[in-house]
Design an enzyme around this catalytic site. Sequence first.
Site, short mmCIF file in Angstrom:
data_model
loop_
_atom_site.label_atom_id
_atom_site.label_comp_id
_atom_site.label_asym_id
_atom_site.label_seq_id
_atom_site.Cartn_x
_atom_site.Cartn_y
_atom_site.Cartn_z
N CYS A 48 0.77 -1.11 -0.07
CA CYS A 48 0.01 0.06 0.02
C CYS A 48 1.03 1.27 0.00
O CYS A 48 0.41 2.27 -0.43
CB CYS A 48 -0.99 -0.02 1.08
SG CYS A 48 0.14 0.07 2.73
N PRO A 157 7.83 -4.38 11.27
CA PRO A 157 8.73 -5.75 10.70
C PRO A 157 7.65 -6.18 9.63
O PRO A 157 8.41 -7.03 8.77
CB PRO A 157 8.32 -6.51 11.76
CG PRO A 157 7.17 -6.07 12.55
CD PRO A 157 7.13 -4.71 12.24
N GLU A 234 -13.30 -2.94 14.16
CA GLU A 234 -11.82 -3.18 13.65
C GLU A 234 -10.67 -3.00 14.65
O GLU A 234 -9.90 -3.74 14.49
CB GLU A 234 -11.75 -2.03 12.25
CG GLU A 234 -10.49 -2.15 11.58
CD GLU A 234 -10.22 -3.71 11.17
OE1 GLU A 234 -8.89 -4.23 10.61
OE2 GLU A 234 -11.24 -4.33 10.92
#
Length: 470
Positions: A48, A157, A234
């Site tokens: 993204c 990471p 979420e």
Amino acid sequence: MRLVVIGVNHKTAPVALRERLALVGDDVNVALKQIEAFTDGSVIVSTCNRTEIYALVPQTSTSQHVNGQLSDSQLSNVQDVKAADQSSSNNTFSSSMNISSAAISAHITKIKTWLADFKQLPLIDIDPYLYVHRDTHALTHWLRVAAGLDSMILGEPQILGQIKNSVHLAQDQKVLSNQLGWIIDQVFAAAKRVRNETQVGAQAVSLSFAAAKLVTQIFDDLPSRTLLVVAAGEMNRLVATHIAGLGVGRVIICNRNPERAEALAAELRGPNRRVDVRPLQELPQVLAEADIVSSCSGSMDLLIDKTMTIQALKRRRYQPMLMIDLAVPRDIDSTISRIDDVYLYSVDDLQHVIAGNIEQRRQAAVDAELLVSQLVVEIDRRFQVRQVGKDIQQYRACTQGQVDKLLHESIAKLQQDDVSPEDIITELSRRLTQTLTHAPSKLMRKAAREGDSDLLDFVVSGLQDAHRGH
């Protein structure tokens, strides 16, 4: 090194352009096969926040390999590339590390043109947003990306795993050359060292990761602990996923919408994890079962008050509880923080922790950047040693060919009548001496003519050492 990278990221291009340049799904496989036509291997990293093409520039361009695989516009600068390569391919012996800057530039232009055509965008529109790195600069960039130093969230990471997935795709398409594969191995090993030997990724810098970090600081024996998730939105999904990933043995989900709760439960269930779904009305009863509470409902009213918490603690015989309130307005009464055996953290508390951690990561990034520079030098030296072995093999093969030619001529002369074998052997010895000393003699004259005393001393001392060794 012939390594180049062309790409865009969150620093150079707006999200609208990054979306249009993204290479995902079947596009990646098609793209890898097309790029194979004019590279010695490539890897496409598309997330993204970035789309990047890592590729090795080939030693030479071959029109039969390229023709028929690219469009007319993508073939427009093939001749430029071939011309740039020509100067290094005409010699009998040419170093495997010797490729002109013009040839590399031409291939970079070729990759840019291909990308624009593949995404059906004018090159003039995307070129200002593209960055280009070559050779050790490209290696430095790749290592910084793999170590999380070029990420939007410093030290994260996930990018290393994304690069590994991209490499697997390239392997599946069989577009990785041995040389590019070797470079990739070095990048992965170096990125691991950066993360292990510095603190750049040690501190939590997201709400969900910070919440999980709190759990490990307060509780041991996580398989015996219970997580209560209040609301299945979420944010709580991310928190629950992180905490469950630590090995929590049981999860209880309280939510108004049973369908959403069941969907989250399906994500969290595992072979060693029990997940129960309970209606929100049962929250007072199930609170006592929870060691860890994460709440993020969006409700305008408090869901957990002081009285409810005191009752739960009594039922728990005052075993410690960690409560994480990510809601705004808050779900959990702030006065609960005054109760012994309850650790209450609001979203502001976590943000303060994260802000401090980000600053620690920035400080650690200084050490990480220094280590990256050192590792790039080490990798480049290993690469040069690896490549010079091929050059030595090629030089020896060339010299052996010349020796075989002289030997064949001498054998032919020995078979003639009225010839002196002594004269022929003497002549062979003289010509062999000339052949074997021609290249170093030419190099010494060139160094002397150009005033390069360091090179001259290096060659002379090296030859003297070689003779003393025999």
